[in-house]
Design a protein around this motif. Structure first.
Motif, PDB file in Angstrom:
ATOM      1  N   LYS A 299      -4.302   1.971   7.079  1.00 32.41           N
ATOM      2  CA  LYS A 299      -3.579   1.078   6.166  1.00 32.41           C
ATOM      3  C   LYS A 299      -2.181   1.615   5.868  1.00 32.41           C
ATOM      4  O   LYS A 299      -1.209   0.852   5.798  1.00 32.41           O
ATOM      5  CB  LYS A 299      -4.365   0.910   4.866  1.00 32.41           C
ATOM      6  CG  LYS A 299      -5.597   0.035   5.005  1.00 32.41           C
ATOM      7  CD  LYS A 299      -6.417   0.000   3.736  1.00 32.41           C
ATOM      8  CE  LYS A 299      -5.680  -0.651   2.603  1.00 32.41           C
ATOM      9  NZ  LYS A 299      -6.520  -0.784   1.390  1.00 32.41           N
ATOM     10  N   LEU A 300      -2.092   2.937   5.700  1.00 31.92           N
ATOM     11  CA  LEU A 300      -0.791   3.532   5.404  1.00 31.92           C
ATOM     12  C   LEU A 300       0.164   3.359   6.585  1.00 31.92           C
ATOM     13  O   LEU A 300       1.351   3.057   6.397  1.00 31.92           O
ATOM     14  CB  LEU A 300      -0.959   5.012   5.070  1.00 31.92           C
ATOM     15  CG  LEU A 300       0.325   5.774   4.694  1.00 31.92           C
ATOM     16  CD1 LEU A 300       0.983   5.138   3.471  1.00 31.92           C
ATOM     17  CD2 LEU A 300       0.019   7.241   4.446  1.00 31.92           C
TER      18      LEU A 300
ATOM     19  N   VAL B  73       0.571   4.400  -2.697  1.00 33.66           N
ATOM     20  CA  VAL B  73       0.357   5.801  -2.302  1.00 33.66           C
ATOM     21  C   VAL B  73       1.435   6.699  -2.897  1.00 33.66           C
ATOM     22  O   VAL B  73       1.145   7.777  -3.444  1.00 33.66           O
ATOM     23  CB  VAL B  73       0.339   5.921  -0.764  1.00 33.66           C
ATOM     24  CG1 VAL B  73       0.351   7.384  -0.337  1.00 33.66           C
ATOM     25  CG2 VAL B  73      -0.901   5.230  -0.194  1.00 33.66           C
TER      26      VAL B  73
ATOM     27  N   SER C  47       1.303  -0.240   6.680  1.00 31.36           N
ATOM     28  CA  SER C  47       2.227  -0.492   5.580  1.00 31.36           C
ATOM     29  C   SER C  47       3.596   0.112   5.869  1.00 31.36           C
ATOM     30  O   SER C  47       4.636  -0.516   5.642  1.00 31.36           O
ATOM     31  CB  SER C  47       1.655   0.077   4.278  1.00 31.36           C
ATOM     32  OG  SER C  47       2.525  -0.164   3.203  1.00 31.36           O
TER      33      SER C  47
ATOM     34  N   PRO D 199      -5.062   8.807   1.159  1.00 35.29           N
ATOM     35  CA  PRO D 199      -4.825   7.440   1.623  1.00 35.29           C
ATOM     36  C   PRO D 199      -5.639   7.099   2.867  1.00 35.29           C
ATOM     37  O   PRO D 199      -6.051   7.981   3.629  1.00 35.29           O
ATOM     38  CB  PRO D 199      -3.328   7.434   1.931  1.00 35.29           C
ATOM     39  CG  PRO D 199      -3.020   8.837   2.311  1.00 35.29           C
ATOM     40  CD  PRO D 199      -3.917   9.693   1.445  1.00 35.29           C
TER      41      PRO D 199
ATOM     42  N   TYR E 236       0.823  -1.213   0.000  1.00 35.74           N
ATOM     43  CA  TYR E 236       0.000   0.000   0.000  1.00 35.74           C
ATOM     44  C   TYR E 236       0.858   1.264   0.000  1.00 35.74           C
ATOM     45  O   TYR E 236       0.509   2.266  -0.649  1.00 35.74           O
ATOM     46  CB  TYR E 236      -0.923  -0.021   1.216  1.00 35.74           C
ATOM     47  CG  TYR E 236      -1.953   1.088   1.208  1.00 35.74           C
ATOM     48  CD1 TYR E 236      -2.986   1.089   0.281  1.00 35.74           C
ATOM     49  CD2 TYR E 236      -1.892   2.133   2.125  1.00 35.74           C
ATOM     50  CE1 TYR E 236      -3.933   2.098   0.268  1.00 35.74           C
ATOM     51  CE2 TYR E 236      -2.832   3.152   2.122  1.00 35.74           C
ATOM     52  CZ  TYR E 236      -3.857   3.129   1.184  1.00 35.74           C
ATOM     53  OH  TYR E 236      -4.786   4.134   1.174  1.00 35.74           O
ATOM     54  N   LEU E 237       1.978   1.255   0.702  1.00 30.61           N
ATOM     55  CA  LEU E 237       2.865   2.415   0.737  1.00 30.61           C
ATOM     56  C   LEU E 237       3.364   2.757  -0.658  1.00 30.61           C
ATOM     57  O   LEU E 237       3.370   3.928  -1.065  1.00 30.61           O
ATOM     58  CB  LEU E 237       4.051   2.134   1.664  1.00 30.61           C
ATOM     59  CG  LEU E 237       5.134   3.218   1.738  1.00 30.61           C
ATOM     60  CD1 LEU E 237       4.560   4.519   2.266  1.00 30.61           C
ATOM     61  CD2 LEU E 237       6.301   2.742   2.601  1.00 30.61           C
TER      62      LEU E 237
END
Length: 526
Positions: A193-194, A177, A197, A189, A173-174
């Protein structure tokens, strides 16, 4: 949560009260004098089957003569035990209730530590292969890695492994983004989740830095030490080449990973060995085969995609039963050569237990296609039907964390739809009988509807289901949590029997039937 001792005391008080009530109502005499055939339908529900055990105990205490029990999933196990421990049409549920109270998950093969061993085996295999490769490289003099602080390195390796294990789906996910920010500068974002990640990627990168920074890496190609001025350019080229190569072989690696990961997997999370041992210890199969109660176990034929009914009696015996449909018996019912195998197949909850190979076919839980097998009961001549459903109407349990939770919930929804469909058909046919009975001036039980090659009659229905959710998941096989469900099933079963007794004294079961023949054009004769 009540202890097993408290549950037994509560159940004993309930039984004492209702036995006295049944004696006052002369329930055993009324049940024995009832001329019709009584069927019980037991549906699936995993651990919620404890509710059905309580209902069967109520039927026993009332002296209810049960001619037919049709069942699916855990209901088949309850039905088999009830019939096998009695030589009469009144079953015996006491051994069944006792086994439920003593039940544990390992006793029925649900042993999650199995997958800790599977995971340990995978790690051992990978570690062994990695060390073997490292040893070979060392003997070839190609790469040697000397760690200055191995304790710190292995600690971060454990953290990095745990991050990959639990956050593998969050790690990319990182990158997504960052790619969005570089592409158009706009991104909203998901903060949680960020953060996950970022944490996982930092842990893995920290491990790699700890391994590389203090280590002395040597290449023996002409004793060239890795301090060449062009090292950065060479490393960058290597990284780019690796990324391009990965893009080309990614699909092939994914396919190979799929094949490798499937190797330790079976058709269910748990084998049937412990369940087989448990059932053979608790259900005397010869007694079940000799029982006058006709037990029908619904299974799903995985190859044909249809239901198949296995029984404890021969087709000749079933066809000779009053009101039985010989054509249905011949086409869809099969005497089980091994009753325990049939029970295993009928109760092999998908995803949880392995499918069962039997008679050249592959079978699993009957609840997939017919969770409430009403049709076999009707075709064996039932006049009265007790439908036992261990799910409350407003039971919306949906704790979904894993693929297993999702799969079981999906199956539960499908079974609920099957029940509604079966119920609509039954209600529709009863409605037709009531309509023509009113026109003919008779009771609905005295009407027989002839529709082509099928005939239908009124079926008196008593539905037992908890008024509130039982608070049990399908896999909550624990004696302490199951006790209240048994007690509730017993109380609800007693209420249904009392309603049946009121019906039995005035039901015209033995009266002659009026045949109503129907076709596409409507009423032909009566």
């Amino acid at each position: 949560m009540r202890s097993v001792k408290e549950v037994r005391e509560l159940l004993d008080r309930e039984r004492l009260f209702h036995r006295k009530l049944f004696a006052e109502r002369r329930s055993a005499d009324l049940c024995a004098a009832f001329p019709g055939r009584v069927a019980v339908v037991l549906s699936g529900g995993g651990a919620r089957g404890a509710y059905e055990a309580g209902a069967l105990l109520a039927f026993q205490d009332a002296g209810l003569r049960t001619h037919i029990i049709t069942a699916a999933s855990i209901g088949s196990v309850n039905a088999a035990s009830y019939a096998a421990h009695s030589a009469t049409l009144v079953g015996n549920a006491e051994p069944l209730v006792e086994s439920w109270l003593r039940l544990t998950s390992p006793a029925v093969g649900i042993e999650w530590t199995r997958y800790m061993f599977v995971l340990g085996g995978f790690l051992a295999a990978m570690t062994g292969l990695g060390n073997l490769f490292s040893d070979w490289l060392g003997r070839q003099g190609i790469v040697l890695i000397h760690l200055h602080r191995p304790g710190l390195t292995w600690s971060f390796l454990a953290l990095a492994g745990a991050s990959v294990l639990f956050l593998h789906d969050r790690m990319p996910y990182l990158g997504r983004v960052l790619a969005d920010l570089l592409r158009d500068g706009r991104c909203k974002p998901d903060v949680r989740k960020l953060a996950l990640s970022l944490f996982a990627n930092l842990v893995v990168c920290s491990f790699l830095w700890i391994v590389v920074s203090p280590a002395h890496l040597h290449l023996s190609f002409g004793n060239l030490i890795l301090r060449h001025p062009r090292l950065a350019a060479a490393a960058s080229a290597a990284v780019l080449a690796s990324w391009l190569a990965w893009r080309r072989i990614r699909s092939q690696v994914s396919l190979l990973s799929h094949l490798l990961l499937r190797l330790p997997l079976r058709s269910g999370l748990f084998p049937n060995d412990e369940r087989t041992r448990f059932l053979r210890e608790h259900i005397p199969t010869e007694s079940l085969r000799r029982s006058p109660i006709r037990v029908v176990m619904a299974t799903t034929d995985l190859r044909k995609g249809s239901e198949r009914f296995f029984t404890n009696a021969s087709q000749a015996e079933l066809s000779a039963e009053p009101g039985a449909n010989a054509a249905f018996v011949a086409a869809e019912m099969e005497p089980a050569k091994d009753l325990i195998q049939a029970l295993l197949a009928s109760s092999a909850l998908p995803l949880v237990y392995e499918a069962v190979s039997m008679n050249g076919g592959l079978y699993t839980d009957g609840g997939i296609v017919v969770n409430q097998p009403v049709r076999p009961a009707v075709n064996l001549g039932a006049d009265v039907l007790f439908l036992v459903v261990p799910h409350a109407l407003d039971d919306k349990e949906a704790t979904i964390h894993t693929f297993l939770d999702l799969g079981l919930r999906s199956i539960e929804i499908m079974m609920a739809h099957n029940l509604r469909t079966d119920s609509r058909i039954l209600v529709a046919m009863n409605g037709l009988c009531e309509r023509f009975a009113a026109e003919l001036g008779v009771r609905p039980e005295q009407v027989l509807i002839d529709l082509g090659n099928r005939s239908y009659r009124y079926l008196k229905l008593f539905t037992l289901r908890p008024s509130a959710p039982l608070g049990l998941g399908k896999l909550d096989f624990d004696g302490r949590g199951l006790g209240p469900a048994i007690v509730q099933g017993y109380a609800d079963g007693c209420k249904s029997v009392l309603a049946f007794l009121e019906y039995a004294v005035q039901a015209p079961i033995s009266a002659p039937r009026r045949v109503v023949s129907l076709s596409a054009s409507g009423l032909l004769a009566s």
